[in-house]
Design an enzyme around this catalytic site. Structure first.
Site, PDB file in Angstrom:
ATOM      1  N   CYS A  65       0.844  -1.204   0.000  1.00 44.28           N
ATOM      2  CA  CYS A  65       0.000   0.000   0.000  1.00 44.28           C
ATOM      3  C   CYS A  65       0.872   1.244   0.000  1.00 44.28           C
ATOM      4  CB  CYS A  65      -0.903  -0.003   1.217  1.00 44.28           C
ATOM      5  SG  CYS A  65      -0.030   0.242   2.770  1.00 44.28           S
ATOM      6  N   CYS A  68       4.754   1.920   4.069  1.00 39.66           N
ATOM      7  CA  CYS A  68       6.100   1.906   4.647  1.00 39.66           C
ATOM      8  C   CYS A  68       6.978   2.961   3.995  1.00 39.66           C
ATOM      9  CB  CYS A  68       6.719   0.510   4.502  1.00 39.66           C
ATOM     10  SG  CYS A  68       5.912  -0.714   5.530  1.00 39.66           S
ATOM     11  N   CYS A 161       4.131  -6.796   5.810  1.00 33.75           N
ATOM     12  CA  CYS A 161       3.870  -7.503   4.545  1.00 33.75           C
ATOM     13  C   CYS A 161       5.116  -8.249   4.077  1.00 33.75           C
ATOM     14  CB  CYS A 161       3.420  -6.516   3.474  1.00 33.75           C
ATOM     15  SG  CYS A 161       1.779  -5.866   3.780  1.00 33.75           S
ATOM     16  N   CYS A 200       3.120  -2.276  10.818  1.00 36.39           N
ATOM     17  CA  CYS A 200       2.390  -1.779   9.654  1.00 36.39           C
ATOM     18  C   CYS A 200       2.007  -0.329   9.902  1.00 36.39           C
ATOM     19  CB  CYS A 200       1.145  -2.642   9.443  1.00 36.39           C
ATOM     20  SG  CYS A 200       0.184  -2.208   7.985  1.00 36.39           S
ATOM     21  N   HIS A 243       3.378  -3.463  26.156  1.00 30.25           N
ATOM     22  CA  HIS A 243       2.808  -3.430  27.504  1.00 30.25           C
ATOM     23  C   HIS A 243       3.880  -3.110  28.556  1.00 30.25           C
ATOM     24  CE1 HIS A 243      -0.326  -4.536  30.277  1.00 30.25           C
ATOM     25  NE2 HIS A 243       0.362  -5.506  30.821  1.00 30.25           N
ATOM     26  N   CYS A 246       4.557   0.659  28.361  1.00 30.50           N
ATOM     27  CA  CYS A 246       3.413   1.533  28.068  1.00 30.50           C
ATOM     28  C   CYS A 246       3.251   2.618  29.138  1.00 30.50           C
ATOM     29  CB  CYS A 246       2.138   0.695  27.995  1.00 30.50           C
ATOM     30  SG  CYS A 246       0.702   1.668  27.527  1.00 30.50           S
ATOM     31  N   CYS A 271      -6.214   2.473  31.050  1.00 32.07           N
ATOM     32  CA  CYS A 271      -5.632   1.409  30.226  1.00 32.07           C
ATOM     33  C   CYS A 271      -6.644   0.888  29.196  1.00 32.07           C
ATOM     34  CB  CYS A 271      -5.196   0.262  31.135  1.00 32.07           C
ATOM     35  SG  CYS A 271      -4.629  -1.183  30.254  1.00 32.07           S
ATOM     36  N   CYS A 277      -6.653  -3.893  23.508  1.00 31.05           N
ATOM     37  CA  CYS A 277      -5.245  -3.537  23.278  1.00 31.05           C
ATOM     38  C   CYS A 277      -4.378  -4.793  23.223  1.00 31.05           C
ATOM     39  CB  CYS A 277      -4.735  -2.611  24.374  1.00 31.05           C
ATOM     40  SG  CYS A 277      -3.046  -2.058  24.076  1.00 31.05           S
ATOM     41  N   CYS A 286       7.653   0.620  20.319  1.00 33.03           N
ATOM     42  CA  CYS A 286       6.867   1.815  19.961  1.00 33.03           C
ATOM     43  C   CYS A 286       6.771   2.852  21.093  1.00 33.03           C
ATOM     44  CB  CYS A 286       5.455   1.429  19.524  1.00 33.03           C
ATOM     45  SG  CYS A 286       5.396   0.380  18.071  1.00 33.03           S
ATOM     46  N   CYS A 298       0.295   4.975  18.786  1.00 36.55           N
ATOM     47  CA  CYS A 298      -1.111   4.560  18.843  1.00 36.55           C
ATOM     48  C   CYS A 298      -1.760   4.752  20.214  1.00 36.55           C
ATOM     49  CB  CYS A 298      -1.238   3.101  18.403  1.00 36.55           C
ATOM     50  SG  CYS A 298      -0.508   2.801  16.796  1.00 36.55           S
ATOM     51  N   CYS A 305      -3.459  -0.716  20.925  1.00 37.36           N
ATOM     52  CA  CYS A 305      -2.520  -1.340  19.985  1.00 37.36           C
ATOM     53  C   CYS A 305      -3.270  -2.463  19.265  1.00 37.36           C
ATOM     54  CB  CYS A 305      -1.344  -1.916  20.777  1.00 37.36           C
ATOM     55  SG  CYS A 305      -0.302  -3.040  19.840  1.00 37.36           S
ATOM     56  N   CYS A 308       0.190  -4.802  15.216  1.00 36.17           N
ATOM     57  CA  CYS A 308       0.689  -4.929  13.837  1.00 36.17           C
ATOM     58  C   CYS A 308       2.131  -5.429  13.798  1.00 36.17           C
ATOM     59  CB  CYS A 308       0.544  -3.621  13.076  1.00 36.17           C
ATOM     60  SG  CYS A 308       1.648  -2.320  13.642  1.00 36.17           S
TER      61      CYS A 308
END
Lengths: 379, 219
Positions: A65, A68, A161, A200, A243, A246, A271, A277, A286, A298, A305, A308
């Protein structure tokens, strides 16, 4: 010469509004991601400064798509990461290259012929219909990949992908979507090291970390420095769950959850575990690295989350707002409750039958086994 | 003709104690597991996990020691007797149970009226009890597999292999969840059958270590 390069890169940074101080700070954060002490920041800076030895690279677009590419390009606000990524001499990348048609294909062919390049693959390997679900320049995507992978020094699969087929391979997967690693043996490049960077889309900071690894630590000569896990992911990036790091973890521990969107709990940023999540089983950094130039990510922006960074993440994690995926189209909780209910009902009926038949008061015990009686009868 | 006597030799005190530990652990694990799964009850998640982990370790030690003790402790191997022998013999094939598995199932399905001849543990009962051992350790394994990835244990490969085998950590979570339902269903059927076959006698012995005479002796 080295001095000139050094000045050159700082001129480049200054032109983009990045001070030396910012540059060193950034190098410190890359050091942290690589599992190095911040003391390594000057070394990283030196590697980038001295990185005039451009590393040739080919960026292949398969079934994708272009998310990336978008994530990596981050057009509009160039920063230090761009400088690092500029160290890759990307000789072929469909989305951004100026060349087109035969000219572009020639550039790619030339790079492949010379060998020793990094092959960055974005998108799913489409194996459906004999590979014809994806055709590029008159060839199937699989042929293109086979050709490009054959002489690569290493392959970096960017985005879910390329890692395992991503959302393209979600059921029913009519295109036969697979990851690069999945077809390595079939296409004959299983000897080429593959570095997997799922999610992703991919986070550009991770590509930066891998580039630094290659430039500074000689990852191409000694893959051990990449410290990959059994799935080919750098452990330092994909070794801990979302987690674990987070910022809402405190609310999880306190039992404070958003149970429905649009409630006061959501406003209080409780949470998101209850609204599906997937942080507890998603292994990416992340929360530390964040996204969009460290602006947010996110969960910080209020969404659970969706996992991905997991393998086969759509099939494994959808429906995204539920704790677990369906099993055979049914909620696991429903299956468990129905089983428990059916057992309770069955036992109730059995109990009623046992009492009404008088068995509950004690049934007589057989005098000899049914098997022996039958055997005796046969005699 | 009713029930056999339930003597302390059937369940020595140490096994009565271990049965209590099993019950408390399984109930606590199911409850704290539900909290971890769905947080339906707003207690500290860290607390729920601590309870879950602690009870799992206690249960694993309890079951392991139960297996070891079975080679040492002597108890009754037959129904309604004070004669004892090594407990492990209860868990091996016994001649009283031979050819009785199907007949036992028939009895419980009301396809025959007479109770079947059996040793202390009937064929079906013995299989069910023995199955709880691998199921419990399997639950421990799947639980560790869910917990472990961030721990970077030296033995992590042992669990990572299982995760790859089942197709991901989410699948492992679902297996762990259904495993809990298997334990719940076992407990329901187990508690029911013990109750229907003589509530006072069975429960009195296994929970309070209280003997009760057989029907013949009572009169």
């Amino acid at each position: 010469m080295a001095q000139e390069m050094r000045e050159g890169i700082y001129d480049l940074l200054a032109a983009r509004g990045v001070s030396r101080r910012d540059f060193l700070k950034y190098c410190g954060s890359v050091a942290a991601m690589l599992g190095l002490s911040e003391m390594a920041a000057p070394q990283i800076a030196a590697a980038v400064e001295g990185g005039a030895k451009l590393q040739p690279a080919v960026w292949l677009d398969l079934g994708l798509c272009t998310g990336c590419t978008e994530s990596t390009a981050q057009a509009g606000n160039p920063n230090v990461a761009d400088i690092v990524l500029d160290l890759l001499s990307i000789n072929y990348m469909e989305t951004i290259m100026a060349a087109a048609g035969d000219q572009a294909e020639e550039a790619k062919a030339k790079t492949i012929e010379e060998g020793g390049y990094i092959l960055i693959v974005e998108g799913t390997v489409m194996t459906g219909e004999g590979g014809n679900t994806l055709r590029i320049a008159g060839k199937t995507g699989m042929e293109v990949l086979k050709e490009a992978a054959s002489k690569a020094a290493a392959i970096v699969a960017v985005g879910s992908c390329a890692v395992d087929g991503g959302w393209v391979r979600a059921n029913p997967n009519p295109a036969g979507g697979k990851g690069v690693k999945d077809v390595a043996v079939e296409l004959g490049f299983d000897k080429v090291p593959i570095i997997n960077l799922p999610t992703c889309p991919v986070n550009p900071e991770w590509i930066v970390a891998v580039v630094i690894d290659v430039l500074m630590l000689g990852a191409l000569e000694n893959l051990a420095v990449l410290n990959l896990d059994e799935l080919g992911r750098p452990k330092l990036i994909f070794g801990q769950t979302i987690h674990d790091n987070c910022p809402r973890r405190g609310h999880f521990e306190n039992g404070e959850f958003v149970k429905q969107f649009g409630t006061v709990e959501e406003v209080k940023q409780f949470c998101l575990y209850e609204v599906g999540c997937k942080g507890p089983q998603t292994f990416t950094n992340c929360p530390k690295v964040r996204w969009n130039r460290k602006a947010s990510w996110c969960v910080e922006s209020g969404a659970p989350c969706i996992g991905c960074g997991n393998l086969n993440w759509v099939d494994n994690d959808a429906p995204f707002l539920k704790r677990m995926p369906n099993v055979g189209g049914v909620r696991p909780e429903t299956i468990g409750t129905v089983l428990g209910g059916a057992a309770a009902a069955g036992l109730l009926v059995h109990g009623v039958a046992s009492f009404s038949s008088g068995r509950a008061k004690g049934a007589p015990v057989e005098t000899s086994k049914a098997y022996d009686k039958k055997k005796g009868g046969d005699k | 003709m009713s029930h056999e006597g339930h003597y302390r030799e059937a369940h020595p005190l140490i096994f009565v104690f271990q049965h209590w530990v099993n019950l408390i652990c399984m109930a606590g694990l199911a409850f704290s597991g539900f909290v971890i799964h769905g947080s339906f009850y707003a207690i500290s998640m860290g607390g729920a996990r601590m309870i879950h982990f602690t009870l799992m370790f206690v249960l694993a030690v309890n079951i392991t020691s139960r297996i070891i003790l079975s080679f040492w402790v002597k108890d009754a191997n037959q129904l309604g007797t004070r004669e004892v022998d090594t407990d492990i013999k209860n868990w091996l094939p016994q001649k009283e149970n031979k050819h009785q598995l199907l007949e036992t199932a028939k009895y419980y399905l009301f396809m025959r009226k007479e109770r079947v001849i059996s040793a202390k543990y009937g064929a079906l009962q013995k299989i069910a009890y023995l199955a709880t051992v691998p199921i419990t350790f399997f639950m421990g394994y799947t639980g560790f597999a869910l917990y472990g990835p961030a721990q970077q244990w030296p033995v992590w490969g042992f669990f990572a292999g299982g995760i790859s085998l089942v197709g991901g950590i989410m699948t492992m979570r679902i297996i762990h969840y259904f495993g809990m339902w298997v334990v719940i269903l076992f407990t329901m059927v187990h508690a029911y059958l013990a109750a229907i076959d003589g509530f006072k006698a069975f429960y009195g012995l296994i929970f309070l270590w209280r003997e009760s005479p057989g029907a013949e002796e009572g009169h």
